[in-house]
Design a protein around this motif. Structure first.
Motif, PDB file in Angstrom:
ATOM      1  N   VAL A  50     126.732  91.559  33.800  1.00 28.67           N
ATOM      2  CA  VAL A  50     126.327  90.204  33.995  1.00 28.67           C
ATOM      3  C   VAL A  50     126.286  89.279  32.659  1.00 28.67           C
ATOM      4  CG1 VAL A  50     125.851  90.499  36.212  1.00 28.67           C
ATOM      5  CG2 VAL A  50     124.410  90.045  34.751  1.00 28.67           C
ATOM      6  N   ARG A  51     126.486  88.170  32.703  1.00 29.46           N
ATOM      7  CA  ARG A  51     125.988  86.942  31.870  1.00 29.46           C
ATOM      8  C   ARG A  51     124.408  86.582  32.234  1.00 29.46           C
ATOM      9  NH1 ARG A  51     125.473  82.107  30.167  1.00 29.46           N
ATOM     10  NH2 ARG A  51     125.970  81.438  28.147  1.00 29.46           N
ATOM     11  N   LEU A  52     123.717  86.922  31.455  1.00 33.17           N
ATOM     12  CA  LEU A  52     122.238  86.505  31.508  1.00 33.17           C
ATOM     13  C   LEU A  52     122.265  84.875  31.514  1.00 33.17           C
ATOM     14  CD1 LEU A  52     120.021  89.395  29.923  1.00 33.17           C
ATOM     15  CD2 LEU A  52     120.566  88.885  32.471  1.00 33.17           C
ATOM     16  N   PRO A  53     121.318  84.028  31.994  1.00 31.59           N
ATOM     17  CA  PRO A  53     121.076  82.581  31.946  1.00 31.59           C
ATOM     18  C   PRO A  53     120.366  82.277  30.625  1.00 31.59           C
ATOM     19  CG  PRO A  53     120.355  83.414  34.159  1.00 31.59           C
ATOM     20  CD  PRO A  53     120.502  84.662  33.161  1.00 31.59           C
ATOM     21  N   ASP A  54     120.871  81.286  29.897  1.00 29.48           N
ATOM     22  CA  ASP A  54     120.411  80.839  28.558  1.00 29.48           C
ATOM     23  C   ASP A  54     119.005  80.491  28.489  1.00 29.48           C
ATOM     24  OD1 ASP A  54     123.154  81.116  27.452  1.00 29.48           O
ATOM     25  OD2 ASP A  54     123.681  79.015  27.611  1.00 29.48           O
ATOM     26  N   ASP A  55     118.593  80.007  29.694  1.00 31.05           N
ATOM     27  CA  ASP A  55     117.249  79.372  29.848  1.00 31.05           C
ATOM     28  C   ASP A  55     116.170  80.984  29.980  1.00 31.05           C
ATOM     29  OD1 ASP A  55     117.362  76.744  29.461  1.00 31.05           O
ATOM     30  OD2 ASP A  55     117.893  76.843  31.616  1.00 31.05           O
ATOM     31  N   HIS A  91     108.339  97.149  46.571  1.00 29.07           N
ATOM     32  CA  HIS A  91     108.392  96.610  47.916  1.00 29.07           C
ATOM     33  C   HIS A  91     109.026  95.175  48.036  1.00 29.07           C
ATOM     34  CE1 HIS A  91     106.679 100.370  49.490  1.00 29.07           C
ATOM     35  NE2 HIS A  91     105.884  99.976  48.665  1.00 29.07           N
ATOM     36  N   PHE A  92     108.923  94.489  46.864  1.00 25.56           N
ATOM     37  CA  PHE A  92     109.509  93.077  46.582  1.00 25.56           C
ATOM     38  C   PHE A  92     109.711  92.746  45.329  1.00 25.56           C
ATOM     39  CE2 PHE A  92     104.526  92.585  46.575  1.00 25.56           C
ATOM     40  CZ  PHE A  92     104.219  92.039  45.163  1.00 25.56           C
ATOM     41  N   TRP A  93     110.533  91.979  45.040  1.00 26.27           N
ATOM     42  CA  TRP A  93     111.223  91.522  43.821  1.00 26.27           C
ATOM     43  C   TRP A  93     111.582  90.037  43.781  1.00 26.27           C
ATOM     44  CZ3 TRP A  93     111.242  95.694  40.786  1.00 26.27           C
ATOM     45  CH2 TRP A  93     111.252  96.977  41.325  1.00 26.27           C
ATOM     46  N   VAL A  94     111.510  89.555  42.521  1.00 25.41           N
ATOM     47  CA  VAL A  94     112.236  88.214  42.240  1.00 25.41           C
ATOM     48  C   VAL A  94     113.573  88.449  41.288  1.00 25.41           C
ATOM     49  CG1 VAL A  94     111.908  86.051  41.190  1.00 25.41           C
ATOM     50  CG2 VAL A  94     110.162  86.957  42.261  1.00 25.41           C
ATOM     51  N   ALA A  95     114.675  87.990  41.731  1.00 30.12           N
ATOM     52  CA  ALA A  95     115.837  88.482  41.183  1.00 30.12           C
ATOM     53  C   ALA A  95     116.890  87.297  40.748  1.00 30.12           C
ATOM     54  CB  ALA A  95     116.319  89.583  42.009  1.00 30.12           C
ATOM     55  N   LEU A  96     117.558  87.556  39.730  1.00 27.75           N
ATOM     56  CA  LEU A  96     118.633  86.712  39.782  1.00 27.75           C
ATOM     57  C   LEU A  96     119.874  87.455  40.646  1.00 27.75           C
ATOM     58  CD1 LEU A  96     118.981  86.816  35.890  1.00 27.75           C
ATOM     59  CD2 LEU A  96     118.112  84.696  37.264  1.00 27.75           C
ATOM     60  N   ASP A  97     120.423  86.579  41.502  1.00 23.69           N
ATOM     61  CA  ASP A  97     121.280  87.157  42.700  1.00 23.69           C
ATOM     62  C   ASP A  97     122.714  86.485  42.309  1.00 23.69           C
ATOM     63  OD1 ASP A  97     122.736  87.431  44.796  1.00 23.69           O
ATOM     64  OD2 ASP A  97     121.469  86.370  46.215  1.00 23.69           O
ATOM     65  N   TYR A  98     123.516  87.567  41.750  1.00 27.14           N
ATOM     66  CA  TYR A  98     125.016  87.171  41.182  1.00 27.14           C
ATOM     67  C   TYR A  98     125.935  87.294  42.457  1.00 27.14           C
ATOM     68  CZ  TYR A  98     123.350  87.164  36.501  1.00 27.14           C
ATOM     69  OH  TYR A  98     122.853  86.768  35.381  1.00 27.14           O
ATOM     70  N   GLY A 102     129.203  85.535  41.191  1.00 26.27           N
ATOM     71  CA  GLY A 102     130.024  86.518  40.176  1.00 26.27           C
ATOM     72  C   GLY A 102     129.193  86.651  38.847  1.00 26.27           C
ATOM     73  N   PRO A 103     129.708  87.771  38.180  1.00 26.18           N
ATOM     74  CA  PRO A 103     129.065  88.303  36.936  1.00 26.18           C
ATOM     75  C   PRO A 103     129.060  87.120  35.883  1.00 26.18           C
ATOM     76  CG  PRO A 103     131.085  89.486  37.216  1.00 26.18           C
ATOM     77  CD  PRO A 103     130.853  88.654  38.397  1.00 26.18           C
ATOM     78  N   THR A 104     129.840  86.283  35.664  1.00 26.94           N
ATOM     79  CA  THR A 104     129.611  85.211  34.500  1.00 26.94           C
ATOM     80  C   THR A 104     129.297  84.094  35.276  1.00 26.94           C
ATOM     81  OG1 THR A 104     132.068  84.649  34.817  1.00 26.94           O
ATOM     82  CG2 THR A 104     131.441  86.572  33.413  1.00 26.94           C
ATOM     83  N   GLY A 105     129.048  83.794  36.545  1.00 24.58           N
ATOM     84  CA  GLY A 105     128.601  82.514  36.989  1.00 24.58           C
ATOM     85  C   GLY A 105     127.180  82.171  36.791  1.00 24.58           C
ATOM     86  N   VAL A 106     126.552  81.197  37.534  1.00 24.93           N
ATOM     87  CA  VAL A 106     125.296  80.953  37.320  1.00 24.93           C
ATOM     88  C   VAL A 106     124.449  81.282  38.573  1.00 24.93           C
ATOM     89  CG1 VAL A 106     123.602  79.021  37.525  1.00 24.93           C
ATOM     90  CG2 VAL A 106     125.648  78.787  36.021  1.00 24.93           C
TER      91      VAL A 106
END
Length: 167
Positions: free
Chosen positions: A38-43, A118-125, A129-133
């Motif tokens: 995936v592309r990771l967010p710039d921020d 048991h719990f996570w905070v995640a970037l959800d693609y 898709g892998p190159t989106g936000v």
């Protein structure tokens, strides 16, 4: 809500060293994006260039949220995984995501930002898709419950508040 640029200056816990990794490099980012697919967010990368993972300052260690298995009004965000290829003992890194997704049977594609089994905070693609936000999601693996916390990483960071202010 504080603007992202103001949060950046005070995002990291001033004394905690747990989970800190060596300084982030462009080569490591390129390798990580290849491994994670995936592309990771710039921020996100902006924060990791200041400090590569570790404890989040107390004024930014929770995200308001709907009722969930953790609390009635927020989810924790006490640390942010860094990026590191070395297998060092201690804290997890973003690059542990593929293993953890398989081990805990988590939704994919995602990149785990913080959590503990048991719990996570995640970037959800999944939607972009892998190159989106990617949006940012709370995944409670034990209860099988998910919450959308923010439409993107910047908006997520701008929603952060002190955990002591909620509850």
């Amino acid at each position: 809500m504080a603007p992202f640029d103001e949060i950046v200056a005070s995002f990291w816990h001033p004394t905690s060293t747990h989970g800190r990794r060596p300084p982030l490099t462009d080569d490591l980012v390129a390798t990580a994006e290849c491994v994670l697919g995936v592309r990771l967010p710039d921020d996100l990368l902006r924060l990791l260039r200041i400090q590569n993972g570790g404890g989040v300052a107390e004024q930014w260690d929770a995200c308001p949220a709907e009722v969930n298995g953790y609390a009635d009004d927020h989810v924790p965000f006490e640390h942010l995984f860094g990026l590191d290829l070395a297998d060092r003992p201690g804290a997890l890194t973003l690059l542990d995501t593929p293993y953890l997704v398989r081990e805990w049977e988590l939704p994919s594609p995602c990149v785990l930002l913080s959590g503990q089994g048991h719990f996570w905070v995640a970037l959800d693609y999944r939607a972009c898709g892998p190159t989106g936000v990617p949006s940012v999601a709370w995944i409670d693996n034990e209860l099988g419950h998910e919450l959308r916390l923010a439409p993107d990483f910047r908006a997520f960071v701008e929603r952060l508040v002190p955990g002591s202010r909620v509850s």
